[in-house]
Design an enzyme around this catalytic site. Sequence first.
Site, PDB file in Angstrom:
ATOM      1  N   PHE A 162       0.779  -1.197   0.019  1.00 39.36           N
ATOM      2  CA  PHE A 162      -0.095  -0.080  -0.167  1.00 39.36           C
ATOM      3  C   PHE A 162       0.818   1.294   0.057  1.00 39.36           C
ATOM      4  O   PHE A 162       0.155   2.234   0.516  1.00 39.36           O
ATOM      5  CB  PHE A 162      -0.768  -0.019   1.070  1.00 39.36           C
ATOM      6  CG  PHE A 162      -1.525  -1.330   1.381  1.00 39.36           C
ATOM      7  CD1 PHE A 162      -2.662  -1.898   0.534  1.00 39.36           C
ATOM      8  CD2 PHE A 162      -1.384  -2.034   2.411  1.00 39.36           C
ATOM      9  CE1 PHE A 162      -3.210  -3.098   0.741  1.00 39.36           C
ATOM     10  CE2 PHE A 162      -1.870  -3.242   2.848  1.00 39.36           C
ATOM     11  CZ  PHE A 162      -2.825  -3.729   1.913  1.00 39.36           C
ATOM     12  N   GLU A 166      -5.765   2.486  -7.006  1.00 41.41           N
ATOM     13  CA  GLU A 166      -6.130   3.637  -6.353  1.00 41.41           C
ATOM     14  C   GLU A 166      -7.587   4.007  -6.147  1.00 41.41           C
ATOM     15  O   GLU A 166      -8.055   4.415  -5.145  1.00 41.41           O
ATOM     16  CB  GLU A 166      -5.058   4.732  -6.573  1.00 41.41           C
ATOM     17  CG  GLU A 166      -3.860   5.042  -5.759  1.00 41.41           C
ATOM     18  CD  GLU A 166      -2.806   4.412  -5.898  1.00 41.41           C
ATOM     19  OE1 GLU A 166      -1.688   4.398  -5.297  1.00 41.41           O
ATOM     20  OE2 GLU A 166      -2.767   3.107  -6.890  1.00 41.41           O
TER      21      GLU A 166
END
Length: 735
Positions: free
Chosen positions: A241, A702
């Site tokens: 991430f 995203e």
Amino acid sequence: MNRHPHRSIGTPLDRVDGPLKVTGGARYAAEYGAEGLLHGAVVNSRIARGRIIAIDSDAACAVPGVRLVMSHLNRPPLAADDDSYEDEDSADGSSFRPLFNDRVLYNGQPVALVVADDLQTARYAAALVTVEYATEPHATDLRRQLDDALPAPAELPGPRGDADGALASAPVRIEAQYELPVEHHNPMEPHASTVIYQADGSLLVHDKTQGSQNSQSYLCHVLKLEPTQVRVQAAFIGGAFGSGLRPQYQLPLAAMAALMLKRSVRVALTRQQQFTFGYRPRTVQRLSLGADAEGRLLGLVHQVTGQTSRFEQFTAHVAEWSGMLYHCDNVRLTYRLVPLDVYTPLDMRAPGAAEGVYALECAMDELAWAAGLNPLHLRLINFTALNQNLGKPYSSKALRDCYSEGARQFGWPTQMPAPGTLREGEQRIGLGMATGVWEAMQMPASASAALAPDGSVVVASATTDIGTGTYTAMTQIAAETLGLPPEKVRFVLGDSSLPQAPLQGGSFTVSSVGSAVREACLALRQTLLEAARQLPSGPFQHIADDQVQCSEGHLQAASSSQRIAFTELFQRYGSLQASATAHPSALRQRYATATHSAVFVEVAVDEALGTVRVRRVVSAIAAGRVVNPKTARSQILGGVVWGVSMALHEASLMDHGLGRFMNHNLAEYHIPVQADIGDIRVLFVDEPDAVVNPLGSKGVGEIGVVGVAAAVANAVYHATGNRIRELPITLDKLL
């Protein structure tokens, strides 16, 4: 050559790496062994600012099995003592180097490494190391230091029009301040590096990283090694991430210890130590919006203040979205930083957009209610096909389709009930929506493709797979390009010795590496055809390139039954291979490229307890051509869960007296569990795009996060009439 008939792109294929993951066959950075492997435990500072006066390691060294206690006093002289190096995701300033000197820059900084025969001994001995400090006053609270803010080195567009004048005369105006806390990545797999010391003195490194070549170049620089002396592998990554974009401190520590001891060393960080490096920074944002009576935006000012470390100026793209998502001719965007005695922030999934779009979309909701408009209608009348920051049209923008189809499947009302009026027993019901946006980027990347004896193809690139499905998507791209079933393609990644690839992040892996895979497979297809033309029988000697296709492991003439098997070509010539590098096309320069989404949320707020439950979410996505709808849907599902987590759960809480995070574990750092998540519906709208890249793909990593937190916050307002502008929205704030 003609396009082959076999279709893989667009098929909801199961993960090709799935069986390895569910059976335990996939090995992660801390799971590689070596003969005589040693284990390291990190000693972290207990102060936020000052100097190390003394380190007493006698008790630790006396423990049987301890091989080394390394600090700034005895680290290898190979470590670089200059500031010239920047990794691929570095911020402006002087990058942090562990054990560099006696300076303590933040609480939790590594100050020593204890290396022992086993992990238990290393950790026990690390607890015996005592460090004496000379402390200095520190500051870690963004709110208290706002007056110290400095202009950030952000690439913001300059002001356009007269935003302040337009706001002053606008019939409808709102001004509000929004605050987001520090958040930590907390991937399931903590950061670890296993450095295997080879007989020739070189290092084979298994690292938790989003870029094996970035980790390789970092080690080569800070330890003054040649690229031939360092090979970094990252075959599997248990989530990242953004936390693996920059090399974290366990990597150089393990490598330094291995070089000192000439032994293999592993350093794995604890869950608590996951809170001692980068994070999503705390931000304070002020939005001013002005509109005419019909809701058309007249003026917009977005002012961002974020935190950074004292040694680097970290900036994210927080404010830019406010100048591009809707049409507005009068815009002013600012970004300031407050240097604090903390570690440098780090990109976290949808960096900047997750924060900036949250504030913008909450402000848009406030403007809609102030103007007496349906929040969806306000967004529709301010739709723009032009990115005004760049003065360029979008290559594609199917956002209107996201609005219409998402609203239809959600059941968004044409007439919004007044806030606080929808009830089910003791539950107040609220509806909220928001727009999402993320840039659709492409980076230069390379790949290779080679024919195997059984007619299958091995495709390779140094990219990684952080759980997003890269193995599978690249397999599908190669399979379609070469007319093979996916099971006849093997994709190899996560090795610094493979063809160049950018860091995996920013949702650009499919666009970048996927384009390179396609080009490499096209080159291999041409190589196969040229080889076939050299055969004595020469069935393809007089057939044009565009009259030959690949189908089921054969070269096939389109106009006749002439064909030749890949296996026959291998038997005749051995391994045939090709490589290629893909670059963004010049056509892209004329356009803006972005993914978009529309998020619709329903919440139920308990009137007595103030607890919030997100009952259902519809997320409509426009992301160009989707390579694998199954793994793409999983990406959006994960993004929605994270958005709910931002809105209601996540915050890293610091004791500013100590400058130390208090809830540095998964018991007290709150994230959603299964019972917290209601129904999530994901839909992809059709969005052809011939500009963005040859695949027409924009990436989905995203976009699933962006806008969700705002939609939840807007729904909470609609349920209660109480506007909470500081995340997370917890029951104490509601009550």
